[in-house]
Scaffold this motif. Structure first.
Motif, PDB file in Angstrom:
ATOM      1  N   CYS A  69      10.959  59.414  37.815  1.00 56.12           N
ATOM      2  CA  CYS A  69       9.656  59.958  38.247  1.00 56.12           C
ATOM      3  C   CYS A  69       9.060  60.822  37.146  1.00 56.12           C
ATOM      4  O   CYS A  69       7.881  60.729  36.827  1.00 56.12           O
ATOM      5  CB  CYS A  69       9.817  60.750  39.542  1.00 56.12           C
ATOM      6  SG  CYS A  69      11.136  61.975  39.520  1.00 56.12           S
ATOM      7  N   CYS A 103       5.543  59.949  35.174  1.00 61.04           N
ATOM      8  CA  CYS A 103       4.341  60.730  35.476  1.00 61.04           C
ATOM      9  C   CYS A 103       3.391  60.741  34.274  1.00 61.04           C
ATOM     10  O   CYS A 103       3.730  61.246  33.213  1.00 61.04           O
ATOM     11  CB  CYS A 103       4.694  62.164  35.866  1.00 61.04           C
ATOM     12  SG  CYS A 103       3.221  63.136  36.271  1.00 61.04           S
ATOM     13  N   CYS A 163       2.131  51.037  40.564  1.00 63.11           N
ATOM     14  CA  CYS A 163       1.542  52.374  40.624  1.00 63.11           C
ATOM     15  C   CYS A 163       0.091  52.268  40.154  1.00 63.11           C
ATOM     16  O   CYS A 163      -0.362  51.221  39.727  1.00 63.11           O
ATOM     17  CB  CYS A 163       2.328  53.382  39.775  1.00 63.11           C
ATOM     18  SG  CYS A 163       2.104  53.260  37.991  1.00 63.11           S
ATOM     19  N   SER A 188      -1.251  54.184  37.692  1.00 58.58           N
ATOM     20  CA  SER A 188      -1.475  54.981  36.487  1.00 58.58           C
ATOM     21  C   SER A 188      -2.418  54.283  35.505  1.00 58.58           C
ATOM     22  O   SER A 188      -3.292  54.917  34.919  1.00 58.58           O
ATOM     23  CB  SER A 188      -0.144  55.411  35.862  1.00 58.58           C
ATOM     24  OG  SER A 188       0.162  54.698  34.720  1.00 58.58           O
ATOM     25  N   CYS A 237      -1.452  58.808  41.471  1.00 59.90           N
ATOM     26  CA  CYS A 237      -1.296  57.420  41.051  1.00 59.90           C
ATOM     27  C   CYS A 237      -0.040  56.841  41.668  1.00 59.90           C
ATOM     28  O   CYS A 237       0.174  55.630  41.631  1.00 59.90           O
ATOM     29  CB  CYS A 237      -1.234  57.321  39.529  1.00 59.90           C
ATOM     30  SG  CYS A 237       0.276  57.998  38.804  1.00 59.90           S
ATOM     31  N   TYR A 238       0.809  57.729  42.189  1.00 58.66           N
ATOM     32  CA  TYR A 238       2.060  57.348  42.846  1.00 58.66           C
ATOM     33  C   TYR A 238       3.040  56.618  41.920  1.00 58.66           C
ATOM     34  O   TYR A 238       3.878  55.840  42.380  1.00 58.66           O
ATOM     35  CB  TYR A 238       1.784  56.512  44.119  1.00 58.66           C
ATOM     36  CG  TYR A 238       0.940  57.242  45.127  1.00 58.66           C
ATOM     37  CD1 TYR A 238       1.285  58.527  45.549  1.00 58.66           C
ATOM     38  CD2 TYR A 238      -0.224  56.682  45.642  1.00 58.66           C
ATOM     39  CE1 TYR A 238       0.494  59.217  46.464  1.00 58.66           C
ATOM     40  CE2 TYR A 238      -1.018  57.368  46.556  1.00 58.66           C
ATOM     41  CZ  TYR A 238      -0.647  58.635  46.963  1.00 58.66           C
ATOM     42  OH  TYR A 238      -1.429  59.304  47.863  1.00 58.66           O
ATOM     43  N   ALA A 239       2.932  56.863  40.623  1.00 54.57           N
ATOM     44  CA  ALA A 239       3.901  56.273  39.689  1.00 54.57           C
ATOM     45  C   ALA A 239       5.296  56.807  40.003  1.00 54.57           C
ATOM     46  O   ALA A 239       6.287  56.069  39.933  1.00 54.57           O
ATOM     47  CB  ALA A 239       3.526  56.591  38.246  1.00 54.57           C
ATOM     48  N   CYS A 240       5.377  58.095  40.399  1.00 54.38           N
ATOM     49  CA  CYS A 240       6.678  58.693  40.736  1.00 54.38           C
ATOM     50  C   CYS A 240       7.333  57.921  41.877  1.00 54.38           C
ATOM     51  O   CYS A 240       8.523  57.622  41.848  1.00 54.38           O
ATOM     52  CB  CYS A 240       6.514  60.164  41.111  1.00 54.38           C
ATOM     53  SG  CYS A 240       5.174  60.510  42.264  1.00 54.38           S
ATOM     54  N   ARG A 241       6.543  57.585  42.855  1.00 49.75           N
ATOM     55  CA  ARG A 241       7.046  56.849  44.015  1.00 49.75           C
ATOM     56  C   ARG A 241       7.419  55.416  43.636  1.00 49.75           C
ATOM     57  O   ARG A 241       8.462  54.897  44.028  1.00 49.75           O
ATOM     58  CB  ARG A 241       5.949  56.830  45.085  1.00 49.75           C
ATOM     59  CG  ARG A 241       6.275  56.000  46.296  1.00 49.75           C
ATOM     60  CD  ARG A 241       5.090  55.943  47.255  1.00 49.75           C
ATOM     61  NE  ARG A 241       4.049  55.016  46.812  1.00 49.75           N
ATOM     62  CZ  ARG A 241       2.868  54.883  47.412  1.00 49.75           C
ATOM     63  NH1 ARG A 241       2.558  55.634  48.444  1.00 49.75           N
ATOM     64  NH2 ARG A 241       1.976  54.021  46.958  1.00 49.75           N
ATOM     65  N   GLN A 242       6.564  54.790  42.866  1.00 49.20           N
ATOM     66  CA  GLN A 242       6.766  53.360  42.595  1.00 49.20           C
ATOM     67  C   GLN A 242       7.963  53.079  41.705  1.00 49.20           C
ATOM     68  O   GLN A 242       8.548  52.007  41.787  1.00 49.20           O
ATOM     69  CB  GLN A 242       5.498  52.764  41.977  1.00 49.20           C
ATOM     70  CG  GLN A 242       4.284  52.781  42.891  1.00 49.20           C
ATOM     71  CD  GLN A 242       4.510  52.112  44.233  1.00 49.20           C
ATOM     72  OE1 GLN A 242       4.610  52.779  45.258  1.00 49.20           O
ATOM     73  NE2 GLN A 242       4.635  50.790  44.233  1.00 49.20           N
TER      74      GLN A 242
END
Lengths: 337, 276
Positions: free
Chosen positions: B224, B228, A234, A236, B169-174
């Motif tokens: 997710c 986040c 990700c 982040s 950042c697409y952390a939820c997806r990753q």
């Protein structure tokens, strides 16, 4: 004799700065998230936070920024350049690591091309740093040769007084001097006892790390594959980093009109290096994580003489799988030589 | 012997017999209260596994990591019921072969006691009833009810403010085991289908696309939400979508691995209330 800003004069200072044409921005907590936001009074500020979740970088390099509006006609193309707001800003209560981040990024944005969007905002902003009174397990400024009272990137540095009544003032720039001039009648002359700086232990050996990263032999080391195994890819860590600065240019609109935007991008994403052909030179997460570390502690230093990390620790603090710069550089420090 | 020691030796046995090439579990994290994913390839490395009430991450997300299972070899993985549920969904969506995954199952009871779940193959775990009767934590239900009680305008304002925080950042997806697309729709850029901009519209686009794509597929693990970095209550979105699917099709994702994906299958008695 130094000067002191009392906490109970902060509201008057805000009013005076506003009257002089400044917007005042400070750490705020809104909707379960802390960041820098505009404030009207001292009560809006969240000055007790160790660090805001979002960095101050966002206020100079926003996640999406319109650059040009364009219209394609039959015979001509009309375009209009969009510029960032010109308003003067005071950033009150910046942490030393965040302020350092701005100073670290300055040479990048002014290198082969002077990025007007960054520098217009930089030139209109006064940074008032407050030295840290506390640190957490993730803080690592001392490991990158900064400190909880570093004045890097600051126009003014405030040291909290022991009794919590205010701050002792140090001024570093003309811009800072001018800002304090506006509120000079509100300041006290005197010396107070300042809060002791928090102990931030050094977590890795920066010299050792830089030497290892600089050795070309280590580029293909198995180390990268092992350390990046759990990275989920990700963005982040990059988006919460006070120094990460990569962006993408995108045209948004239809065939005939639209807006060209500058959007944050991240070396953690597979798409970041994807070629039009479909070939991806960084086709695994380990090569992407290596890039991030190399960029920060090898390439950036090679080009600008400074590491691209100010030790805020957000990368590890917010990482969903508990990895970041600290433990990677710790692991490099501990590698058998 | 505590469960941690028991599972360490089970993992070590799996590795030394060569039954699995890798065991994915938890190790100590950077602070006392943190655990991090740990990948053991040797019995010695298995000694570093930690298993306690702080091991809440859903490790099944690594099972769909590119290239992990493509050699046909088996992988062992520490999973809670939500992880087992995820594996059920992944199998039903043909993303995993059941025989490739050896599960070291455990559950965390009352937020503190770690108990083993018997079995090692996905078919050993009958979690269907548990999932059907499972109620999310009170604070999730309360928050969801609060949003449902809002008017459409208030609800829109609520999500607008929440999604305004999104930085894509697409952390939820990753971290999501169900987001296994090798190229997510937002990464399809020839042409760019979904705007990459993280402004109000772009953030709505992203979060709605994800909500739709997870409808009837979410294992409710909350990964997710925890990932986040700007604290958007993402699990509320998926909770609501799960509720919709359940009320429309009486379907709860991940009850078992024989389930047909609800939105990719058709039953003659499916309600057709959406057809006017």
């Amino acid at each position: 004799m130094t000067r002191i800003l009392l906490r109970n004069k902060l509201d008057d200072c805000i009013a005076a700065w506003q009257k002089a044409g400044f917007s005042v921005l400070a750490p705020v907590k809104r909707h379960e998230m802390s960041s820098f936001g505009e404030v009207q009074k001292s009560g809006d500020m969240a000055l007790d936070l160790i660090l805001t979740e979002r960095t101050i970088k966002d206020q100079f390099f926003p996640q999406t920024e319109p650059l040009i509006k364009y219209k394609i006609g039959k015979q001509q193309i009309d375009s209009e350049t969009m510029t960032p707001p010109e308003k003067k800003r005071v950033f009150f209560g910046v942490r030393p690591c965040d302020a350092s981040g701005l100073a670290i990024d300055d040479p990048l944005f002014g290198w082969d091309y002077k990025d007007d969007y960054w520098f217009r905002r930089r030139d209109n902003s006064v940074i008032v740093t407050i030295a840290c009174a506390q640190a957490d397990d993730f803080c690592m400024c001392t490991s990158v040769k900064l400190s909880p009272d570093s004045a890097k990137g600051a126009d003014v540095l405030l040291r909290p007084l022991l009794e919590g009544s205010g701050w002792q003032i140090e001024v570093f720039t003309e811009r800072g001097k001018a800002l304090l001039e506006i509120v000079s009648s509100l300041l006290l002359e005197g010396n107070g006892h300042t809060f002791p700086l928090p102990q931030v232990p050094e977590k890795f050996d920066l010299e050792k790390v830089m030497a290892w990263l600089g050795d070309k032999e280590n580029f293909e080391s198995q180390f990268w594959k092992d350390i990046a195994l759990r990275c989920v890819g990700c963005g982040s860590c990059t988006f919460l980093c006070p120094t990460c600065h990569c962006f993408d240019i995108q045209d948004e609109g239809d065939t005939y009109q639209g807006i060209r935007r500058k959007n944050w991008d991240s070396c953690s994403f597979a798409l970041f290096t994807m070629h039009t052909s479909g070939h991806n030179p960084r086709n695994t997460q380990s090569t992407r994580w290596r890039q991030r570390i190399m960029h920060k502690f090898n390439y950036y230093r090679g080009k600008f003489g400074v590491n691209s990390c100010s030790g805020c620790g957000r990368c590890t603090r917010q990482c969903p799988v508990d990895m970041g710069i600290t433990e990677t550089l710790q692991a490099i420090t501990n590698l058998p030589r | 012997m505590g469960i941690q020691e028991q599972y360490r030796s089970e993992a070590a046995a799996l590795l030394s017999s060569g039954e699995v090439k890798l065991v994915i579990g938890f190790g100590a994290g950077s602070t006392a209260d943190r655990r991090r994913p740990l990948f053991a390839r040797t019995p010695e490395e298995a000694e570093k596994f930690v298993l306690d009430a702080a091991c809440i991450a859903n490790l099944s997300t690594y099972l769909v990591a590119e290239g992990l299972l493509s050699d046909g070899k088996k992988v062992g993985v520490f999973l809670k019921p939500d992880g087992i549920r995820s594996v059920n969904i992944l199998i039903s969506e043909a993303q995993l072969k059941p025989e490739q995954v050896v599960i070291l199952g455990y559950a965390i009871e009352n937020g503190k006691d770690v108990v083993p779940l018997e079995g090692c193959n996905i078919s050993d775990f009958s979690i269907g009833e548990k999932i059907r009767s499972h109620t999310p934590p009170t604070h999730v239900i309360e928050a969801a009810e609060k949003i449902e009680a809002m008017s459409a305008e208030e609800r829109f304002e609520f999500w607008k403010e929440e999604f305004a925080k999104c930085i894509k950042c697409y952390a939820c997806r990753q971290v999501c085991p169900m987001c296994y697309c090798r190229r997510c729709i937002v990464d399809v850029n020839q042409p760019q289908w979904v705007s990459t901009s993280s402004h109000t519209l772009g953030n709505f686009e992203w979060n709605l696309v994800r909500a739709f794509h997870l409808a009837g597929r979410c294992a409710a693990c909350g990964a997710c939400d925890r990932a986040c970095p700007v604290n958007i209550p993402l699990r509320l979105v998926n909770y609501r979508m799960g509720k919709e699917v359940r009320s429309a099709f009486d379907y709860v994702a991940g009850e078992n691995s024989d389930q047909k994906p609800v939105l990719a299958s058709f039953k003659q008695d499916d309600p057709e209330t959406f057809i006017l």
